[in-house]
Scaffold this active site. Structure first.
Site, PDB file in Angstrom:
ATOM      1  N   CYS A 136       0.842  -1.200   0.000  1.00 20.51           N
ATOM      2  CA  CYS A 136       0.000   0.000   0.000  1.00 20.51           C
ATOM      3  C   CYS A 136       0.873   1.245   0.000  1.00 20.51           C
ATOM      4  O   CYS A 136       2.001   1.228   0.515  1.00 20.51           O
ATOM      5  CB  CYS A 136      -0.892   0.052   1.242  1.00 20.51           C
ATOM      6  N   ASP A 137       0.319   2.312  -0.547  1.00 19.52           N
ATOM      7  CA  ASP A 137       0.983   3.608  -0.451  1.00 19.52           C
ATOM      8  C   ASP A 137      -0.080   4.698  -0.502  1.00 19.52           C
ATOM      9  O   ASP A 137      -1.041   4.584  -1.265  1.00 19.52           O
ATOM     10  CB  ASP A 137       1.989   3.821  -1.581  1.00 19.52           C
ATOM     11  N   SER A 138       0.094   5.721   0.315  1.00 15.56           N
ATOM     12  CA  SER A 138      -0.888   6.805   0.399  1.00 15.56           C
ATOM     13  C   SER A 138      -0.250   8.156   0.148  1.00 15.56           C
ATOM     14  O   SER A 138       0.879   8.411   0.573  1.00 15.56           O
ATOM     15  CB  SER A 138      -1.544   6.826   1.786  1.00 15.56           C
TER      16      SER A 138
END
Length: 199
Positions: A68-70
């Site tokens: 994941c990456d935000s």
């Protein structure tokens, strides 16, 4: 099947654990600054995919690996971790009283099947019109310097998030409904990652 979270984020891990699954954590070590894209949504998918692939290559045996990456999109600019108190303060002075879109990229890899699926999800975040004193106090805690978009919704920054439109878990860093959908695309149910927990 082994479930691996390719992220160092304590908020993502806490969200998954609170939802009844307990992944193994393996940090990817991906150089995030080396990856670019035209839009924030494209960038977080590329980063999530790079993280998941880096970890999948190191995991022994059959596993489902989630990367994941935000990042926060404000005025078409992708905003990650500010990295310093001064940068966080400047960011907050630009964000206050406005709405941004927090994008989280999700990539799920089934190492046994050699298949993967990736998607980005955006959630609108409405920020309070925080005063200079409030911004100084919040940024002085150090928290916003080390998180995507310079804020948390589940921590000290929650005072300054007036509302969200969309999945609030996505703002924390991992969308549970999206992970469920990705599992389905790869032919699995949530039971494949240990849900519900055994009593």
């Amino acid at each position: 099947m082994k479930f691996v979270l390719a992220s160092a984020s304590p908020a993502r891990l806490a969200t998954l654990r609170a939802a009844g699954v307990d992944p193994e954590v393996v940090v990817s070590g991906v150089d995030e600054d080396a990856i670019t894209a035209d839009t924030t949504a494209e960038l977080v998918v590329l980063l999530a995919t790079a993280k998941a692939r880096a970890v999948a290559d190191r995991v022994d045996g059959a596993a489902l690996v989630l990367g994941c990456d935000s990042m926060l999109d404000l005025d078409g600019v992708a905003l990650g971790k500010p990295g310093s108190v001064d940068a966080a303060r400047e960011r907050w002075r630009a964000m206050r009283g406005r709405t941004g879109v927090l994008h989280t990229g999700h990539c799920l890899i089934d190492t046994a099947a050699g298949r993967s699926e990736a998607v980005a999800v955006g959630t609108e975040v409405r920020f309070a019109d925080a005063s200079d004193a409030e911004i100084d106090a919040y940024c002085g805690t150090g928290e916003p310097s080390e998180v995507a978009g310079a804020f948390t919704i589940d921590g000290l920054g929650g005072w300054f998030v007036e509302g969200v439109t969309g999945d609030h878990h996505n703002v924390v860093g991992v969308s549970l409904p999206v992970v469920r959908r990705l599992l389905g695309v790869l032919g699995h149910g949530v039971d494949a990652i240990g849900y519900p927990p055994r009593q």
